[in-house]
Design an enzyme around this catalytic site. Sequence first.
Site, PDB file in Angstrom:
ATOM      1  N   TRP A 103       1.110  -1.384   0.572  1.00 51.11           N
ATOM      2  CA  TRP A 103      -0.290   0.197   0.392  1.00 51.11           C
ATOM      3  C   TRP A 103       0.632   1.260  -0.255  1.00 51.11           C
ATOM      4  O   TRP A 103       0.906   2.670  -0.811  1.00 51.11           O
ATOM      5  CB  TRP A 103      -0.924  -0.151   1.059  1.00 51.11           C
ATOM      6  CG  TRP A 103      -1.882  -1.098   0.508  1.00 51.11           C
ATOM      7  CD1 TRP A 103      -2.263  -2.506   1.499  1.00 51.11           C
ATOM      8  CD2 TRP A 103      -3.119  -0.985  -0.359  1.00 51.11           C
ATOM      9  NE1 TRP A 103      -3.233  -3.253   1.723  1.00 51.11           N
ATOM     10  CE2 TRP A 103      -3.463  -2.340   0.254  1.00 51.11           C
ATOM     11  CE3 TRP A 103      -3.616  -0.369  -1.082  1.00 51.11           C
ATOM     12  CZ2 TRP A 103      -4.974  -2.662  -0.716  1.00 51.11           C
ATOM     13  CZ3 TRP A 103      -3.938  -0.115  -1.967  1.00 51.11           C
ATOM     14  CH2 TRP A 103      -5.213  -1.694  -1.921  1.00 51.11           C
ATOM     15  N   ASP A 177      -1.888   6.703   6.645  1.00 46.38           N
ATOM     16  CA  ASP A 177      -3.128   5.549   6.184  1.00 46.38           C
ATOM     17  C   ASP A 177      -3.216   4.966   7.134  1.00 46.38           C
ATOM     18  O   ASP A 177      -2.586   4.087   7.635  1.00 46.38           O
ATOM     19  CB  ASP A 177      -2.907   4.691   5.013  1.00 46.38           C
ATOM     20  CG  ASP A 177      -3.623   3.908   4.383  1.00 46.38           C
ATOM     21  OD1 ASP A 177      -4.684   3.931   5.179  1.00 46.38           O
ATOM     22  OD2 ASP A 177      -2.997   3.450   3.177  1.00 46.38           O
ATOM     23  N   LYS A 201     -12.488  -2.171   6.677  1.00 47.95           N
ATOM     24  CA  LYS A 201     -11.980  -3.356   7.672  1.00 47.95           C
ATOM     25  C   LYS A 201     -12.121  -2.940   9.301  1.00 47.95           C
ATOM     26  O   LYS A 201     -13.081  -4.247   9.835  1.00 47.95           O
ATOM     27  CB  LYS A 201     -10.753  -3.049   7.247  1.00 47.95           C
ATOM     28  CG  LYS A 201     -10.027  -3.356   5.886  1.00 47.95           C
ATOM     29  CD  LYS A 201      -8.674  -2.616   5.811  1.00 47.95           C
ATOM     30  CE  LYS A 201      -7.969  -3.023   4.555  1.00 47.95           C
ATOM     31  NZ  LYS A 201      -8.368  -3.867   3.140  1.00 47.95           N
TER      32      LYS A 201
END
Length: 365
Positions: A103, A177, A201
């Site tokens: 990511w 993030d 999530k």
Amino acid sequence: MIYNFSAGPSVLPKEVLAQAASEMLDWHGSGMSVMEMSHRGSEFMSIIGAALQDFRELFAVPENYKVLFLQGGAIAENAIIPMNLAGLKGQPATVDYVNTGSWSVKSIKEAGKYCNVNVAASSQAQKFAAIPARDTWKLSKNAAYVHICSNETIDGVEYHFDPDVAADTGNAPVVADMSSNILSREVDVSKYGVIYAGAQKNIGPAGLTLVVVREDLLGHALPVCPSAFDWKIVSDNDSMYNTPPTYAIYIAGLVFQWLKRQGGIKAIAATNVAKAQLLYNYLDSTGFYTTRIHKADRSTMNVPFFLHDETLNDAFLAGAKAHGLLQLKGHKSVGGMRASIYNAMPVAGVEALVAYLKAFEKEHG
């Protein structure tokens, strides 16, 4: 019993799903489903107001931070962040990124479209098995911001510290993030300029993105930034500049209420640590399975592991499914297996997984 170990969209608390089902056709006697409501009507305004208040309380958001409900996920924020922050220190802006996994790589690539990216540290040469030590970071003296991914969903590493970069960068804000570990443990929000997370999530269904941004970082958007993604405009309009993802916000609000019933973030964090230790302790006890992440940097949310004999992978996954253990296949870029044990995964689910790991090893070891 079925246990869903998907990395995202992921398991939601059963209580939340049951409540949403009971309210699907008629929310609180309104005669409407939440999906049918005007986002500016009194009914939905009460929903979003409660969700905002509960999130601020749970996450201990300071008064000088705004909480924004956006769309586009973390991938869209990879562009929205530089478009909002690259103007902080003039053009051309330099921004610092720490590369800790898949990511981070995506974030770095996207930011490069809008500013000069300095990769201040990277663990790519070590196959993303650790977080680079803070004293190895080569930070820019005048960075507009410093970006980290606090938990790498695919690679399974997590920051267990809040990075302090002020002295090395001229007080650049840290942008994090937190898509896959937000609300899983207590965080000192004041150590960050921006925290962002896709909801799918630990918060709710896909479609909602949360951004927590310090007020002094608003109002610096580049001219190319779309109005709907200009944090100042979104903030000034209370996340109502365009139609927000109403149903996703409603579910997120139910999750926040569920978290409060569990005792809040401190309580859920203790449960999360216990679940992770249960799984890691067994994986460490045997040579049949292996983990490749340095112990100090292991994620409590996403646990990648590998069978020593990978020719058994298909049999392992088939057996797991037969035992009600779903979505254990690792990401295609990494391989192996991955158990995502977010807030809504009960301890019983991890116990069932460990029991299966033992049984499979006994049969094939």
